[in-house]
Design a protein around this motif. Structure first.
Motif, PDB file in Angstrom:
ATOM      1  N   UNK A  73       0.827  -1.205   0.000  1.00 14.48           N
ATOM      2  CA  UNK A  73       0.000   0.000   0.000  1.00 14.48           C
ATOM      3  C   UNK A  73       0.864   1.258   0.000  1.00 14.48           C
ATOM      4  N   UNK A  74       1.938   1.234   0.778  1.00  7.43           N
ATOM      5  CA  UNK A  74       2.827   2.394   0.869  1.00  7.43           C
ATOM      6  C   UNK A  74       3.530   2.647  -0.464  1.00  7.43           C
ATOM      7  N   UNK A  75       4.057   1.602  -1.088  1.00 10.65           N
ATOM      8  CA  UNK A  75       4.754   1.812  -2.355  1.00 10.65           C
ATOM      9  C   UNK A  75       3.775   2.203  -3.459  1.00 10.65           C
ATOM     10  N   UNK A  76       2.552   1.692  -3.409  1.00 11.57           N
ATOM     11  CA  UNK A  76       1.538   2.160  -4.343  1.00 11.57           C
ATOM     12  C   UNK A  76       1.255   3.640  -4.165  1.00 11.57           C
ATOM     13  N   UNK A  77       1.249   4.084  -2.912  1.00 13.45           N
ATOM     14  CA  UNK A  77       1.029   5.496  -2.631  1.00 13.45           C
ATOM     15  C   UNK A  77       2.192   6.353  -3.121  1.00 13.45           C
ATOM     16  N   UNK A  78       3.413   5.816  -3.056  1.00 10.95           N
ATOM     17  CA  UNK A  78       4.572   6.557  -3.569  1.00 10.95           C
ATOM     18  C   UNK A  78       4.570   6.605  -5.104  1.00 10.95           C
ATOM     19  N   UNK A  79       4.002   5.591  -5.746  1.00 10.04           N
ATOM     20  CA  UNK A  79       3.775   5.667  -7.193  1.00 10.04           C
ATOM     21  C   UNK A  79       2.844   6.841  -7.490  1.00 10.04           C
ATOM     22  N   UNK A  80       1.760   6.944  -6.711  1.00  6.26           N
ATOM     23  CA  UNK A  80       0.832   8.059  -6.878  1.00  6.26           C
ATOM     24  C   UNK A  80       1.509   9.397  -6.569  1.00  6.26           C
ATOM     25  N   UNK A  81       2.364   9.410  -5.551  1.00  4.21           N
ATOM     26  CA  UNK A  81       3.062  10.640  -5.173  1.00  4.21           C
ATOM     27  C   UNK A  81       3.862  11.198  -6.349  1.00  4.21           C
ATOM     28  N   UNK A  82       4.588  10.345  -7.026  1.00  5.93           N
ATOM     29  CA  UNK A  82       5.388  10.775  -8.176  1.00  5.93           C
ATOM     30  C   UNK A  82       4.499  11.385  -9.249  1.00  5.93           C
ATOM     31  N   UNK A  83       3.388  10.745  -9.528  1.00 11.28           N
ATOM     32  CA  UNK A  83       2.466  11.193 -10.570  1.00 11.28           C
ATOM     33  C   UNK A  83       1.778  12.501 -10.190  1.00 11.28           C
ATOM     34  N   UNK A  84       1.328  12.608  -8.957  1.00 17.36           N
ATOM     35  CA  UNK A  84       0.513  13.749  -8.540  1.00 17.36           C
ATOM     36  C   UNK A  84       1.332  15.000  -8.271  1.00 17.36           C
ATOM     37  N   UNK A  85       2.559  14.830  -7.808  1.00 12.19           N
ATOM     38  CA  UNK A  85       3.374  15.991  -7.443  1.00 12.19           C
ATOM     39  C   UNK A  85       4.437  16.337  -8.471  1.00 12.19           C
ATOM     40  N   UNK A  86       4.792  15.391  -9.335  1.00  9.90           N
ATOM     41  CA  UNK A  86       5.882  15.607 -10.278  1.00  9.90           C
ATOM     42  C   UNK A  86       7.261  15.406  -9.675  1.00  9.90           C
ATOM     43  N   UNK A  87       7.305  15.020  -8.413  1.00  8.98           N
ATOM     44  CA  UNK A  87       8.579  14.757  -7.738  1.00  8.98           C
ATOM     45  C   UNK A  87       8.930  13.288  -7.925  1.00  8.98           C
ATOM     46  N   UNK A  88       9.884  13.017  -8.810  1.00 11.99           N
ATOM     47  CA  UNK A  88      10.208  11.629  -9.151  1.00 11.99           C
ATOM     48  C   UNK A  88      11.504  11.136  -8.505  1.00 11.99           C
ATOM     49  N   UNK A  89      11.941  11.788  -7.447  1.00 10.93           N
ATOM     50  CA  UNK A  89      13.229  11.431  -6.848  1.00 10.93           C
ATOM     51  C   UNK A  89      13.239  10.017  -6.257  1.00 10.93           C
ATOM     52  N   UNK A  90      12.073   9.465  -5.953  1.00  9.01           N
ATOM     53  CA  UNK A  90      12.031   8.141  -5.329  1.00  9.01           C
ATOM     54  C   UNK A  90      11.683   7.030  -6.320  1.00  9.01           C
ATOM     55  N   UNK A  91      11.570   7.349  -7.595  1.00  6.73           N
ATOM     56  CA  UNK A  91      11.064   6.363  -8.556  1.00  6.73           C
ATOM     57  C   UNK A  91      11.922   5.105  -8.616  1.00  6.73           C
ATOM     58  N   UNK A  92      13.226   5.240  -8.654  1.00  8.29           N
ATOM     59  CA  UNK A  92      14.081   4.053  -8.727  1.00  8.29           C
ATOM     60  C   UNK A  92      13.954   3.204  -7.470  1.00  8.29           C
ATOM     61  N   UNK A  93      13.878   3.851  -6.337  1.00 12.18           N
ATOM     62  CA  UNK A  93      13.730   3.129  -5.074  1.00 12.18           C
ATOM     63  C   UNK A  93      12.412   2.371  -5.048  1.00 12.18           C
ATOM     64  N   UNK A  94      11.333   3.012  -5.492  1.00 14.21           N
ATOM     65  CA  UNK A  94      10.015   2.374  -5.516  1.00 14.21           C
ATOM     66  C   UNK A  94       9.999   1.243  -6.533  1.00 14.21           C
ATOM     67  N   UNK A  95      10.586   1.474  -7.701  1.00 13.60           N
ATOM     68  CA  UNK A  95      10.650   0.419  -8.710  1.00 13.60           C
ATOM     69  C   UNK A  95      11.399  -0.803  -8.218  1.00 13.60           C
ATOM     70  N   UNK A  96      12.498  -0.573  -7.509  1.00  8.59           N
ATOM     71  CA  UNK A  96      13.268  -1.687  -6.950  1.00  8.59           C
ATOM     72  C   UNK A  96      12.439  -2.464  -5.932  1.00  8.59           C
ATOM     73  N   UNK A  97      11.689  -1.743  -5.096  1.00 15.01           N
ATOM     74  CA  UNK A  97      10.861  -2.402  -4.082  1.00 15.01           C
ATOM     75  C   UNK A  97       9.788  -3.267  -4.726  1.00 15.01           C
TER      76      UNK A  97
END
Length: 449
Positions: A73-97
């Motif tokens: 649920x948390x990583x799904x929310x961080x996927x949404x975070x990237x999309x909604x805010x435009x802040x993609x700094x965590x994308x690689x970390x989320x993708x790895x998870x």
């Protein structure tokens, strides 16, 4: 797993963040304010995750007491975070998870989660992949796989587990019969399957998914887990689902609301789904107090919310925000609820990064906590305010994410009550399952009340 009817001791002694006295200042009408607060909340979650990752070296997991489903649920929310805010700094970390937890059959069935792996757990990760497909989430961490195929594989494996041998259908809570809870059929398992099917129907345009969404919803109504648009927890399959556990959780209700809203959109505003969506909107008041602020009616005011239940308002806020997009006639009322809730959630949070903490109560007077569920909940409701102004979730035809929009592929064999998967029966088949140990559900509910 979602311990929806069990009681866990609260891990109040676990401290991930130190306290700070300054509450987060949120202007619910200002996008930059919303994004700034969301950034602080996402940063706190990531700081906790990096600390846990440094200790366990297992991507995609948080330390005890957090079950695997909550990480999804948390990583799904961080996927949404990237999309909604435009802040993609965590994308690689989320993708790895996400990649590390894909597991067997490319269907989020990791071997190291077998002892607690429920259908609701698996679908939580499948819905995260669905969000990644809809949001155009890009990362090199999943190799030649596609997000939509991962979501399809979860759907395929669960469609084959649909159990018509007991209670005329539905999904069992647990996947494996040796796990405690196998005989319980809960609304969250069938509800998330309903939601995944509805979102796949929207994304692919394939009627097979729409048919399954209808089937899942109608079964939940027929068996009594939905009654007059109140969503109840579950029932014991060994007793023919005759005695429904009538406890209500905001996450269950919101997930059904979101799925119904998707179906309203897929069917181009059909009267049937308009009635269903309106019915769920009317009963959403069960989970509101103090001017429409979300609260967990089953456990919040009596102080008995366990670790899992402290994340439920985050799941609810996320689903209500999306429901308002796909069923615009309910947008005004749900937006009011989300704004009041986000304001209350932000006021209950203080600090940043490793010192961030939030309250479980969004109505004030709550004790600040270091818990993952509390911070996740705050992030979900705050960034949910951005959904109404964001680009609409994509479909296969307009984004070209993943494979074709053809029939369900049935790539993922369904796990059953043994360590080995059964023969591939196809997504439309029903998996024959053995009966598990019966649960004393009614007795367990008492401790929550």
């Amino acid at each position: 797993m979602f311990l929806s009817f069990l009681t866990l001791s609260l891990a109040t002694s676990t401290t991930l963040f130190a306290r700070s006295s300054a509450a987060l200042d949120l202007d619910v009408k200002d996008q930059q304010s919303i994004k700034s607060v969301a950034k602080t909340l996402a940063g706190g979650i990531v700081a906790t995750y990096k600390n846990d990752l440094g200790e366990s070296l297992i991507p995609g997991l948080f330390s005890d007491p957090y079950y695997w489903w909550e990480a999804g649920a948390v990583f799904g929310s961080l996927v949404d975070y990237s999309f909604l805010t435009g802040d993609n700094q965590y994308d690689d970390l989320v993708g790895e998870a996400l990649e590390h937890q894909i597991g067997d059959f490319n269907a989020f069935l990791p071997v190291n989660q077998t002892k607690t792996l429920g259908n609701d757990d698996q679908s939580t990760w499948g819905l995260a992949a669905m969000s990644a497909a809809e949001n155009g989430f890009t990362t090199s961490k999943i190799g030649n796989l596609s997000w939509i195929d991962l979501a399809k594989n979860v759907f395929d494996s669960q469609a084959r587990r649909w159990d018509s041998k007991t209670c005329d259908g539905g999904l069992r809570w647990q996947i494996y019969e040796f796990n405690y809870g196998y005989s319980y059929k809960n609304s969250i398992s069938s509800g998330q399957f309903f939601l995944l099917a509805a979102r796949l129907a929207k994304f692919t345009g394939n009627e097979t998914y729409s048919d399954w969404a209808e089937k899942a919803f109608e079964w939940t109504q027929d068996v009594g887990l939905i009654d007059d648009y109140h969503v109840y927890d579950g029932a014991d399959a060994d007793e023919g689902c005759s005695d429904v556990n009538r406890i209500q959780w905001p996450s269950n209700h919101a997930i059904f609301t979101e799925a119904a809203a998707y179906m309203y959109n897929v069917t181009k505003g059909s009267d049937k789904w308009k009635t269903v969506v309106a019915g769920f909107l009317n009963t959403s008041s069960v989970f509101q107090e103090d001017g429409g602020i979300l609260f967990n009616v089953a456990c919040e005011n009596n102080g008995k919310c366990n670790t899992d239940q402290r994340a439920m308002k985050g799941l609810a806020a996320r689903s209500y925000a999306r429901a308002a997009i796909f069923a615009p006639f309910i947008a005004e009322e749900l937006t009011s609820v989300l704004e009041a809730s986000a304001k209350g959630a932000a006021e209950g949070c203080s600090g940043k990064e490793a010192k961030l903490q939030c309250s479980n109560k969004w109505t004030g007077n709550g004790e600040p906590s270091s818990g993952l569920g509390e911070v996740f909940g705050a992030l979900a409701v705050v960034q949910g305010l951005l959904v109404k102004d964001a680009k609409a979730p994509a479909t296969a035809s307009d984004r070209g994410t993943g494979t074709s929009a053809g029939s369900p592929t049935a790539n993922a064999p369904a796990a059953s009550g043994s360590d080995q998967p059964p023969e591939n029966e196809g997504a439309a088949g029903a998996l024959t399952v053995s009966r598990g140990l019966s649960l004393a559900v009614a007795a367990l509910v008492v401790v929550l009340l």
